[in-house]
Design a protein around this motif. Structure first.
Motif, mmCIF file in Angstrom:
data_model
loop_
_atom_site.group_PDB
_atom_site.id
_atom_site.type_symbol
_atom_site.label_atom_id
_atom_site.label_comp_id
_atom_site.label_asym_id
_atom_site.label_seq_id
_atom_site.Cartn_x
_atom_site.Cartn_y
_atom_site.Cartn_z
ATOM 1 N N MET A 275 0.847 -1.185 0.000
ATOM 2 C CA MET A 275 0.000 0.000 0.000
ATOM 3 C C MET A 275 0.890 1.246 0.000
ATOM 4 N N THR A 276 0.556 2.201 -0.846
ATOM 5 C CA THR A 276 1.296 3.449 -0.944
ATOM 6 C C THR A 276 0.973 4.342 0.246
ATOM 7 N N LYS A 277 1.975 4.970 0.833
ATOM 8 C CA LYS A 277 1.725 5.833 1.984
ATOM 9 C C LYS A 277 1.319 7.240 1.577
ATOM 10 N N THR A 278 1.896 7.778 0.493
ATOM 11 C CA THR A 278 1.525 9.100 -0.020
ATOM 12 C C THR A 278 1.628 9.090 -1.545
ATOM 13 N N LEU A 279 0.976 10.069 -2.172
ATOM 14 C CA LEU A 279 1.079 10.270 -3.616
ATOM 15 C C LEU A 279 1.242 11.757 -3.899
ATOM 16 N N LYS A 280 1.912 12.052 -4.993
ATOM 17 C CA LYS A 280 1.971 13.439 -5.449
ATOM 18 C C LYS A 280 0.711 13.721 -6.244
ATOM 19 N N VAL A 281 0.151 14.918 -6.052
ATOM 20 C CA VAL A 281 -1.028 15.364 -6.795
ATOM 21 C C VAL A 281 -0.791 16.806 -7.245
ATOM 22 N N THR A 282 -1.249 17.143 -8.443
ATOM 23 C CA THR A 282 -1.090 18.488 -8.986
ATOM 24 C C THR A 282 -2.448 19.159 -9.064
ATOM 25 N N TYR A 283 -2.537 20.373 -8.525
ATOM 26 C CA TYR A 283 -3.803 21.108 -8.510
ATOM 27 C C TYR A 283 -4.129 21.615 -9.905
ATOM 28 N N LEU A 284 -5.351 21.350 -10.392
ATOM 29 C CA LEU A 284 -5.752 21.673 -11.752
ATOM 30 C C LEU A 284 -6.538 22.973 -11.901
ATOM 31 N N ARG A 285 -7.158 23.428 -10.837
ATOM 32 C CA ARG A 285 -8.014 24.618 -10.937
ATOM 33 C C ARG A 285 -7.218 25.901 -10.762
ATOM 34 N N GLU A 286 -7.932 27.031 -10.831
ATOM 35 C CA GLU A 286 -7.281 28.330 -10.646
ATOM 36 C C GLU A 286 -6.741 28.456 -9.221
ATOM 37 N N THR A 287 -5.702 29.252 -9.069
ATOM 38 C CA THR A 287 -5.097 29.490 -7.757
ATOM 39 C C THR A 287 -6.150 29.997 -6.779
ATOM 40 N N CYS A 288 -6.105 29.476 -5.550
ATOM 41 C CA CYS A 288 -7.028 29.883 -4.501
ATOM 42 C C CYS A 288 -6.249 29.983 -3.193
ATOM 43 N N VAL A 289 -6.930 30.192 -2.096
ATOM 44 C CA VAL A 289 -6.266 30.330 -0.805
ATOM 45 C C VAL A 289 -5.463 29.074 -0.450
ATOM 46 N N ALA A 290 -6.031 27.902 -0.693
ATOM 47 C CA ALA A 290 -5.403 26.655 -0.266
ATOM 48 C C ALA A 290 -4.363 26.120 -1.251
ATOM 49 N N ASP B 95 -1.956 5.585 -8.332
ATOM 50 C CA ASP B 95 -3.280 5.028 -8.066
ATOM 51 C C ASP B 95 -3.746 5.445 -6.669
ATOM 52 N N TYR B 96 -4.699 6.379 -6.621
ATOM 53 C CA TYR B 96 -5.176 6.893 -5.335
ATOM 54 C C TYR B 96 -5.805 5.803 -4.470
ATOM 55 N N LYS B 97 -6.270 4.725 -5.083
ATOM 56 C CA LYS B 97 -6.870 3.638 -4.309
ATOM 57 C C LYS B 97 -5.825 2.850 -3.519
ATOM 58 N N GLU B 98 -4.559 3.122 -3.768
ATOM 59 C CA GLU B 98 -3.473 2.498 -3.019
ATOM 60 C C GLU B 98 -3.105 3.304 -1.767
ATOM 61 N N LEU B 99 -3.678 4.497 -1.617
ATOM 62 C CA LEU B 99 -3.438 5.293 -0.407
ATOM 63 C C LEU B 99 -4.104 4.620 0.794
ATOM 64 N N PRO B 100 -3.634 4.905 1.987
ATOM 65 C CA PRO B 100 -4.335 4.396 3.176
ATOM 66 C C PRO B 100 -5.790 4.890 3.177
ATOM 67 N N ILE B 101 -6.701 4.027 3.575
ATOM 68 C CA ILE B 101 -8.119 4.399 3.621
ATOM 69 C C ILE B 101 -8.406 5.137 4.922
ATOM 70 N N SER B 102 -9.149 6.214 4.779
ATOM 71 C CA SER B 102 -9.559 7.025 5.927
ATOM 72 C C SER B 102 -11.043 7.301 5.784
ATOM 73 N N ILE B 103 -11.855 6.754 6.667
ATOM 74 C CA ILE B 103 -13.303 6.986 6.631
ATOM 75 C C ILE B 103 -13.596 8.184 7.530
ATOM 76 N N ASN B 104 -14.191 9.202 6.958
ATOM 77 C CA ASN B 104 -14.493 10.433 7.676
ATOM 78 C C ASN B 104 -15.973 10.505 7.982
ATOM 79 N N VAL B 105 -16.298 10.812 9.194
ATOM 80 C CA VAL B 105 -17.682 10.883 9.647
ATOM 81 C C VAL B 105 -18.029 12.341 9.921
ATOM 82 N N PHE B 106 -19.134 12.779 9.329
ATOM 83 C CA PHE B 106 -19.591 14.138 9.554
ATOM 84 C C PHE B 106 -20.758 14.113 10.531
#
Length: 70
Positions: A1-16, A57-68
């Motif tokens: 299982m992959t611990k982290t992945l690189k991701v590139t932001y595709l949208r316009e620049t924002c605060v985050a 492959d993002y499905k190789e990242l650790p799974i984290s279930i978030n509860v709202f």
């Protein structure tokens, strides 16, 4: 299982994120279909998959279930 992945932001620049800049994804929530990404403030938040080009492959990242709570 992959611990982290690189991701590139595709949208316009924002605060985050800056458009075209590479960040680190640390987990995947299969229920929300979101990835957890460390943003410009060095905080980790959930974001929809479509906002990023995912390098691997993002499905190789650790799974984290978030509860709202209401």
């Amino acid at each position: 299982m992959t611990k982290t992945l690189k991701v590139t932001y595709l949208r316009e620049t924002c605060v985050a994120f800056d458009k075209g800049k590479t960040y680190i994804a640390t987990s995947y929530d299969p229920i929300l279909k979101c990835i957890s990404v460390i943003d410009e403030s060095q905080e980790e938040y959930l974001y929809p998959l479509g906002r990023f080009k995912i390098h691997g492959d993002y499905k190789e990242l650790p799974i984290s279930i978030n509860v709202f709570r209401e």
